[in-house]
Design an enzyme around this catalytic site. Structure first.
Site, PDB file in Angstrom:
ATOM      1  N   GLY A  34       0.797  -1.232   0.000  1.00  0.00           N
ATOM      2  CA  GLY A  34       0.000   0.000   0.000  1.00  0.00           C
ATOM      3  C   GLY A  34       0.825   1.276   0.000  1.00  0.00           C
ATOM      4  N   ARG A  92     -14.681  18.751   8.446  1.00  0.00           N
ATOM      5  CA  ARG A  92     -15.728  18.771   9.481  1.00  0.00           C
ATOM      6  C   ARG A  92     -15.130  18.787  10.893  1.00  0.00           C
ATOM      7  NH1 ARG A  92     -19.313  14.115   6.949  1.00  0.00           N
ATOM      8  NH2 ARG A  92     -17.256  13.605   6.179  1.00  0.00           N
ATOM      9  N   GLN A  93     -13.870  18.325  10.994  1.00  0.00           N
ATOM     10  CA  GLN A  93     -13.200  18.398  12.312  1.00  0.00           C
ATOM     11  C   GLN A  93     -12.373  19.696  12.325  1.00  0.00           C
ATOM     12  OE1 GLN A  93     -13.881  16.054  14.648  1.00  0.00           O
ATOM     13  NE2 GLN A  93     -12.627  16.951  16.238  1.00  0.00           N
ATOM     14  N   HIS A 126     -16.474  23.912   4.610  1.00  0.00           N
ATOM     15  CA  HIS A 126     -17.499  23.598   5.603  1.00  0.00           C
ATOM     16  C   HIS A 126     -17.810  24.795   6.504  1.00  0.00           C
ATOM     17  CE1 HIS A 126     -19.939  21.100   8.092  1.00  0.00           C
ATOM     18  NE2 HIS A 126     -19.201  21.359   9.154  1.00  0.00           N
ATOM     19  N   ASP A 167     -28.949  22.004   8.363  1.00  0.00           N
ATOM     20  CA  ASP A 167     -28.508  22.195   9.751  1.00  0.00           C
ATOM     21  C   ASP A 167     -28.071  23.635   9.982  1.00  0.00           C
ATOM     22  OD1 ASP A 167     -25.512  22.456   9.787  1.00  0.00           O
ATOM     23  OD2 ASP A 167     -25.608  20.480   8.863  1.00  0.00           O
ATOM     24  N   LYS A 191     -30.289  20.368  13.306  1.00  0.00           N
ATOM     25  CA  LYS A 191     -29.910  18.945  13.268  1.00  0.00           C
ATOM     26  C   LYS A 191     -29.050  18.616  14.479  1.00  0.00           C
ATOM     27  CE  LYS A 191     -26.275  17.462  10.771  1.00  0.00           C
ATOM     28  NZ  LYS A 191     -25.470  17.234   9.573  1.00  0.00           N
ATOM     29  N   ARG A 193     -26.396  15.717  16.028  1.00  0.00           N
ATOM     30  CA  ARG A 193     -25.636  14.490  15.760  1.00  0.00           C
ATOM     31  C   ARG A 193     -25.097  13.983  17.093  1.00  0.00           C
ATOM     32  NH1 ARG A 193     -22.854  12.363  11.167  1.00  0.00           N
ATOM     33  NH2 ARG A 193     -23.187  14.224   9.908  1.00  0.00           N
ATOM     34  N   THR A 225     -28.293  13.109   6.697  1.00  0.00           N
ATOM     35  CA  THR A 225     -28.734  14.493   6.946  1.00  0.00           C
ATOM     36  C   THR A 225     -29.841  14.887   5.967  1.00  0.00           C
ATOM     37  OG1 THR A 225     -26.544  15.071   7.733  1.00  0.00           O
ATOM     38  CG2 THR A 225     -27.914  16.907   6.990  1.00  0.00           C
TER      39      THR A 225
HETATM   40  C1  R5P Z   1     -22.388  18.516   8.348  1.00  0.00           C
HETATM   41  O1  R5P Z   1     -22.250  19.402   9.159  1.00  0.00           O
HETATM   42  C2  R5P Z   1     -22.303  18.699   6.875  1.00  0.00           C
HETATM   43  O2  R5P Z   1     -22.616  19.981   6.470  1.00  0.00           O
HETATM   44  C3  R5P Z   1     -23.175  17.685   6.156  1.00  0.00           C
HETATM   45  O3  R5P Z   1     -24.533  17.987   6.450  1.00  0.00           O
HETATM   46  C4  R5P Z   1     -22.900  16.288   6.644  1.00  0.00           C
HETATM   47  O4  R5P Z   1     -21.534  16.055   6.682  1.00  0.00           O
HETATM   48  C5  R5P Z   1     -23.552  15.268   5.751  1.00  0.00           C
HETATM   49  O5  R5P Z   1     -23.259  14.005   6.265  1.00  0.00           O
HETATM   50  P1  R5P Z   1     -24.261  12.814   6.093  1.00  0.00           P
HETATM   51  O6  R5P Z   1     -24.599  12.728   4.644  1.00  0.00           O
HETATM   52  O7  R5P Z   1     -23.493  11.616   6.584  1.00  0.00           O
HETATM   53  O8  R5P Z   1     -25.435  13.073   6.943  1.00  0.00           O
END
Ligand code: R5P
Length: 306
Positions: A34, A92-93, A126, A167, A191, A193, A225
């Site tokens: 790999g 996202r992080q 993001h 969200d 939303k 999570r 989502t």
């Molecule tokens: C989250 O904050 C992003 O903006 C997306 O809504 C999210 O990453 C989508 O992820 P999933 O399709 O797994 O719900």
């Protein structure tokens, strides 16, 4: 000179076409274990170079390939390296959600900085935090104008339609979309999570729901989502659903979920190459190639290193 990693060659080709140059050769060898060996196949001494590599799945492997390609270009004497990362993985992080977590996006930014990248061009980000995290110039290429154009072409910007952010984190995005469509009304969904399990639940809606809902998000990963948003909007009276999301991450069975849902059409872009087996009837892919090429051209005139 423009080079492409293996994650999204079709987009790299489009960017090259818009820049009126050919893709230059790069040799990517994957060993049986790999590990990857990258070799630039042309002299880049004193050249301005671009490397295109999207960090969709497999994210870590694609990032490592990008890092090695940048190193190969720098070591071979490139005058500048622009990293085009149409989908910037780990965004996202962008902050520490719970005590003890890593800030993954900052780590990626630190690696790119240490490799000596001159600038990064990325598709829709993001959050605004990402540009703050990066210590190198980061240019965002947004697909929202392309989506707005699609909405206008289809005459969905009427009084029976509302824009939806699935969200609260998408408020900046939905406001921008509304502006592009002359102040079109929008609603936002709250939303939640579960950070332990990843389970998503959609709750409160702020704003007035209409018959047609245009859901706008930065990415579709598992699809949860979007599906939760559609279910909630349906309960509250919406009937027709269209989705606009820049990055088609499409993990797990997202494609199947979307195809089998009551959504009429899903618009995404080519920031991530969607493999044939993940393409579905309701999907339409719009290219960001021209926008990325333009962002690169504009960056040349705005900086001194070119
Ligand atoms: C989250 O904050 C992003 O903006 C997306 O809504 C999210 O990453 C989508 O992820 P999933 O399709 O797994 O719900």
């Amino acid at each position: 000179m423009i080079f492409s990693g293996s994650s999204n060659k079709p987009l790299a080709q489009k960017i090259a076409q818009h820049l009126h140059i050919e893709l230059s050769p790069i040799d990517i060898h994957i060993f049986p274990d790999g590990e990857q060996r990258i070799r630039v196949g042309e002299h880049v001494l004193d050249q301005n170079t671009i490397i295109v590599q999207s960090a969709g799945m497999p994210t870590d492997q694609n990032y490592m390939q990008l890092f090695f390609a940048i190193d190969a270009l720098k070591r071979s004497g490139a005058k500048s390296v622009t990293a085009v990362i149409p989908y910037l993985g780990y965004q996202r992080q962008d902050h520490v959600f719970r005590e003890g977590e890593a800030r993954s996006m900052e780590v990626i930014g630190a690696i790119l900085l240490s490799l000596g990248v001159d600038r990064v061009i990325a598709g829709d980000l993001h959050s605004v935090k990402i540009a703050e995290i990066f210590k190198i110039p980061l240019l965002e290429v947004s697909a929202l104008p392309l989506f707005a154009q699609k909405i206008k072409e289809n005459k969905w910007d009427d009084t029976r339609t509302v824009l939806v952010s699935p969200d609260m984190g998408g408020v900046r995005r939905i406001k921008k979309m509304s502006e592009l469509l002359g102040g079109m009304p929008f609603v936002t969904i709250e939303k939640n999570r579960d950070l332990e399990t990843g389970t998503i639940s959609a709750g409160l809606v702020q704003g007035e729901i209409k018959k047609r809902a245009l859901i706008v998000d930065d990415m579709i990963s598992s699809g949860a989502t979007i599906i939760q948003a559609v279910n909630l909007l349906k309960e509250r009276g919406a009937q027709d659903f269209f989705v606009f999301a820049t990055h088609p991450v499409f993990c797990e069975n997202a494609a199947l979920l979307l195809q089998n849902s009551s959504i009429e059409k899903v618009f995404v872009t080519d920031t991530i190459a969607v493999p044939k087996e993940k393409q579905f009837k309701k999907l339409e892919i719009i290219s960001v190639g021209a926008l990325i090429a333009k962002a690169y051209e504009d960056s040349k005139s705005n900086t001194t290193s070119y």
